[in-house]
Write a protein that holds these residues in place. Structure first.
Motif, PDB file in Angstrom:
ATOM      1  N   ALA A 165      20.961 -15.963 118.350  1.00  0.00           N
ATOM      2  CA  ALA A 165      21.807 -16.135 117.169  1.00  0.00           C
ATOM      3  C   ALA A 165      21.032 -15.806 115.893  1.00  0.00           C
ATOM      4  N   ASP A 166      19.772 -16.211 115.856  1.00  0.00           N
ATOM      5  CA  ASP A 166      18.942 -15.927 114.689  1.00  0.00           C
ATOM      6  C   ASP A 166      18.741 -14.421 114.544  1.00  0.00           C
ATOM      7  N   ALA A 167      18.545 -13.719 115.654  1.00  0.00           N
ATOM      8  CA  ALA A 167      18.376 -12.266 115.609  1.00  0.00           C
ATOM      9  C   ALA A 167      19.627 -11.593 115.044  1.00  0.00           C
ATOM     10  N   ALA A 168      20.791 -12.045 115.483  1.00  0.00           N
ATOM     11  CA  ALA A 168      22.041 -11.461 114.992  1.00  0.00           C
ATOM     12  C   ALA A 168      22.195 -11.693 113.488  1.00  0.00           C
ATOM     13  N   ARG A 169      21.841 -12.899 113.039  1.00  0.00           N
ATOM     14  CA  ARG A 169      21.966 -13.243 111.624  1.00  0.00           C
ATOM     15  C   ARG A 169      20.953 -12.478 110.769  1.00  0.00           C
ATOM     16  N   GLN A 170      19.718 -12.426 111.231  1.00  0.00           N
ATOM     17  CA  GLN A 170      18.674 -11.737 110.481  1.00  0.00           C
ATOM     18  C   GLN A 170      18.927 -10.233 110.408  1.00  0.00           C
ATOM     19  N   ALA A 171      19.511  -9.676 111.459  1.00  0.00           N
ATOM     20  CA  ALA A 171      19.793  -8.242 111.487  1.00  0.00           C
ATOM     21  C   ALA A 171      20.766  -7.854 110.383  1.00  0.00           C
ATOM     22  N   GLU A 172      21.787  -8.669 110.190  1.00  0.00           N
ATOM     23  CA  GLU A 172      22.767  -8.377 109.144  1.00  0.00           C
ATOM     24  C   GLU A 172      22.114  -8.383 107.771  1.00  0.00           C
ATOM     25  N   ALA A 173      21.177  -9.314 107.557  1.00  0.00           N
ATOM     26  CA  ALA A 173      20.514  -9.402 106.263  1.00  0.00           C
ATOM     27  C   ALA A 173      19.536  -8.251 106.043  1.00  0.00           C
ATOM     28  N   LEU A 174      18.913  -7.806 107.132  1.00  0.00           N
ATOM     29  CA  LEU A 174      17.896  -6.772 107.020  1.00  0.00           C
ATOM     30  C   LEU A 174      18.495  -5.384 106.872  1.00  0.00           C
ATOM     31  N   GLY A 175      19.609  -5.137 107.558  1.00  0.00           N
ATOM     32  CA  GLY A 175      20.254  -3.831 107.503  1.00  0.00           C
ATOM     33  C   GLY A 175      19.864  -2.943 108.672  1.00  0.00           C
ATOM     34  N   TYR A 176      20.694  -1.929 108.930  1.00  0.00           N
ATOM     35  CA  TYR A 176      20.520  -1.061 110.096  1.00  0.00           C
ATOM     36  C   TYR A 176      20.117   0.350 109.669  1.00  0.00           C
ATOM     37  N   PRO A 177      19.589   1.152 110.614  1.00  0.00           N
ATOM     38  CA  PRO A 177      19.261   0.847 112.018  1.00  0.00           C
ATOM     39  C   PRO A 177      17.964   0.049 112.126  1.00  0.00           C
ATOM     40  N   LEU A 178      17.798  -0.624 113.267  1.00  0.00           N
ATOM     41  CA  LEU A 178      16.673  -1.522 113.459  1.00  0.00           C
ATOM     42  C   LEU A 178      15.902  -1.222 114.737  1.00  0.00           C
ATOM     43  N   VAL A 179      14.654  -1.661 114.745  1.00  0.00           N
ATOM     44  CA  VAL A 179      13.836  -1.722 115.948  1.00  0.00           C
ATOM     45  C   VAL A 179      13.646  -3.200 116.273  1.00  0.00           C
TER      46      VAL A 179
END
Length: 236
Positions: free
Chosen positions: A42-56
């Protein structure tokens, strides 16, 4: 840097994870891509939205050194669904291939543009001579071609430039067949800073940045991966 190393000493851990290793490098003026540690799905999903895409996404575990060998790296994640799916697949793969691995979480990092040249910067501490710096082509090339050079730290600007020029693949750094070269001065400064880090903290046994993404604009060059290993604590 001292505080980070002390915390690992107190836990009797010798493998500094990527999150803390990159913080150490930033303290020495070495660029890293924007990233964050996530400690759950859940933390990964939340942090991803804040960080922006694309991601590693990369596994963070003291028991996993070569992350890609055990499914501990996911590239080009472009949505929250990609992140959660990748997280589940990563945990399943890593724990199957490294049973009992202690997992601190995953490191989410903005994926860099597909330009630049992958090089490796490293240090291994020789018991007699001290910090031995290494430079060569990065990624899989270092294992296949073994085209690397070495110098004992500290190194002068002239010495480190000669170190870089001495690899057989140096023409690739200058640019070939229409591809731009890379900022050699930035590579030299980064190697000198790693040498200074190694001299300042003799507790560091070895470190490597593989790959370091070298670009024509030195300000855009950055450490894409980081590994630091401490010597065993003699007081432990």
């Amino acid at each position: 840097v001292g505080a980070i190393i002390r915390s690992y000493r107190e836990q009797q851990r010798t493998q500094i994870n990527e999150v803390d290793a990159k913080e150490i490098f930033r303290c020495y003026g070495i660029n890293t891509a924007p990233g964050v540690l996530a400690t759950s799905r859940a933390d990964a999903a939340r942090q991803a939205e804040a960080l922006g895409y694309p991601l590693v996404m990369k596994i963070v575990s003291a028991d996993v050194v070569h992350k890609s060998d055990v499914g501990g790296v996911k590239l080009n994640l472009r949505s929250q669904a990609d992140v959660t799916k990748g997280y589940d697949a990563m945990m399943q793969s890593v724990l199957a291939k490294v049973p009992g691995a202690r997992v601190d979480g995953v490191y989410l990092e903005r994926m860099a543009a597909p330009d630049g040249l992958e090089v490796i910067l490293g240090m291994a501490r020789d018991p007699q001579f001290g910090p031995l710096l290494m430079f060569g082509l990065g990624g899989i090339f270092v294992e296949v071609l073994k085209d690397v050079s070495f110098r004992i730290a500290p190194v002068t600007s002239h010495e480190v430039t000669q170190m870089i020029r001495s690899i057989r693949a140096y023409p690739m750094l200058e640019g070939v067949r229409g591809k731009p070269g890379v900022d050699i001065d930035t590579l030299a400064r980064t190697l000198q800073r790693l040498g200074q880090l190694s001299l300042d903290f003799p507790e560091i046994k070895e470190l490597d940045v593989n790959p370091f993404i070298a670009k024509k604009d030195g300000a855009e060059s950055f450490a894409a991966d980081a590994r630091i290993t401490l010597l065993p604590d003699a007081k432990a």
